[in-house]
Scaffold this active site. Sequence first.
Site, PDB file in Angstrom:
ATOM      1  N   SER A   1       0.847  -1.194   0.000  1.00 59.52           N
ATOM      2  CA  SER A   1       0.000   0.000   0.000  1.00 59.52           C
ATOM      3  C   SER A   1       0.880   1.240   0.000  1.00 59.52           C
ATOM      4  CB  SER A   1      -0.963  -0.035   1.193  1.00 59.52           C
ATOM      5  OG  SER A   1      -1.876   1.040   1.143  1.00 59.52           O
TER       6      SER A   1
ATOM      7  N   ASP B   1      -4.352  -5.077   5.943  1.00 61.26           N
ATOM      8  CA  ASP B   1      -4.855  -5.882   4.831  1.00 61.26           C
ATOM      9  C   ASP B   1      -3.814  -6.923   4.426  1.00 61.26           C
ATOM     10  OD1 ASP B   1      -6.607  -6.699   2.820  1.00 61.26           O
ATOM     11  OD2 ASP B   1      -5.817  -5.267   1.360  1.00 61.26           O
TER      12      ASP B   1
ATOM     13  N   HIS C   1      -2.730  -1.011  -3.249  1.00 50.37           N
ATOM     14  CA  HIS C   1      -3.876  -0.132  -2.987  1.00 50.37           C
ATOM     15  C   HIS C   1      -3.695   1.167  -3.773  1.00 50.37           C
ATOM     16  CE1 HIS C   1      -4.315  -2.221   1.210  1.00 50.37           C
ATOM     17  NE2 HIS C   1      -4.836  -2.939   0.234  1.00 50.37           N
TER      18      HIS C   1
END
Length: 463
Positions: free
Chosen positions: A282, A406, A309
């Site tokens: 991310s 995540d 992401h």
Amino acid sequence: MRPYKVLVVDDSAFMRKIISDLIENDADFQVTATAANGREAIEKVNELRPDLVTMDVEMPEMNGLEALKSIMAQRPLPVIMLSGINEEGMKETILALEWGAFDFIRKPSISNSQDIIAVGESLREQMKEAMLARERREARASAVKSPEPPPPAAEPPAPRAVVEPVRRKLEPSKKEADKAPLQGTEKPRVRAPLEPPADKRKPETGTEPAAAKRVAKPAPAVPKPAPDRLKGRFQEAQGAGRVVQRAASEVAAGSFVEPPAATGGQASGSRSVRKLVAVGCSTGGPRALKAFLENIPGDFPAPIVIVQHMPPNFTKSLAQRLNTFSALEVAEAEHGMILRQGAAYIAPGGYHLTVVPVPGGQYMIELTKEEVRNGHRPSVDTLFESVLQLTSLERHAVIMTGMGSDGARMMKALYDSGVTSTFAESEETCVVYGMPRSAVELKCVRHILPLQEIAPRLVQAVK
């Protein structure tokens, strides 16, 4: 605690006002100055020394990219880029992330109040993470630099008149000494250490002696196909037929898309896939992916599927940029692509990516518009969950820099199912030590390594 000082840079006075108001909705931040172009931004950074900068990408006189390069060279600090959604703005945003920007957000639509609110929430979250990451880095640096505490000062010797009687009292007589058993002369029995079972061994942390850290040298890169043939090669299917992709509107509606039927035989040049690498990252991911992919050889014997992401459209620019550095074929994933060795696939922003088997021993990419997971679409957990089902493959999982957690839960599920080739980026090189830390805390990471060591160790594990 004093509020963090922020410099807002944008050529639009109206946008400077909007961004300033969004920032000051949080009492921890105060906009101390604004600038209308990159040149002003550099001057005010040197003069005011703000804690953080928000920087428009496209500006006259000096754009945000040029200003960022100068700031990072002279006085590095967290910079969050504000990008438009046109193609040029997206390409420059990817470059900005590569050159040291902390993260980016897209500019809000000034005619949509809900969009402005959503962008404000995202901006404030990134700013807090940027400050937290900076404080952790400074704490680590000060811990390394701080010298050991000096030994306590020796007390002055006691007068002889006091020392002598005490010494006579404490020292045993010769007879008593002869009777006393000797201490510390009996050799202790030492057991040979037992090798712990594989599932109980400590994770590698990248701090072993040099001899223990020898890794296989990546094979020389194989020449890449011409860019205009790249997409066609990605979409090779079995037999003479091709994978038929459903209409984009069908996928966007979230409808289930069945894998295409196989026609038997392999496509020319394709080989069945026996291994798979799944990667999640991310904040700080574009820079980490560049360092990771440029150290993977072109003959790598496993496809690599990646969730970064990122909003829609930006992932295509990211894939194109990474393709110029890597010996692998790197592309934004499309629904129905058949996985190939020597290729890397980046999940498109706004879609979950899963890997599904198709007849003939091959594997296909499936994109869906299912609900966001852990606040993200694409989600690393969604990718890892699909990989969990592919028990006939040798699987490897990697988590690198990023906010939140995540990917950690499903990496734990993979690890518990027997997939112990799991990697996490160590704190020392992470832009944000969030996702990797969550996985480490779940005790499902076998290799905890600085960024520059992940690719060589993965190549060794896969080959």
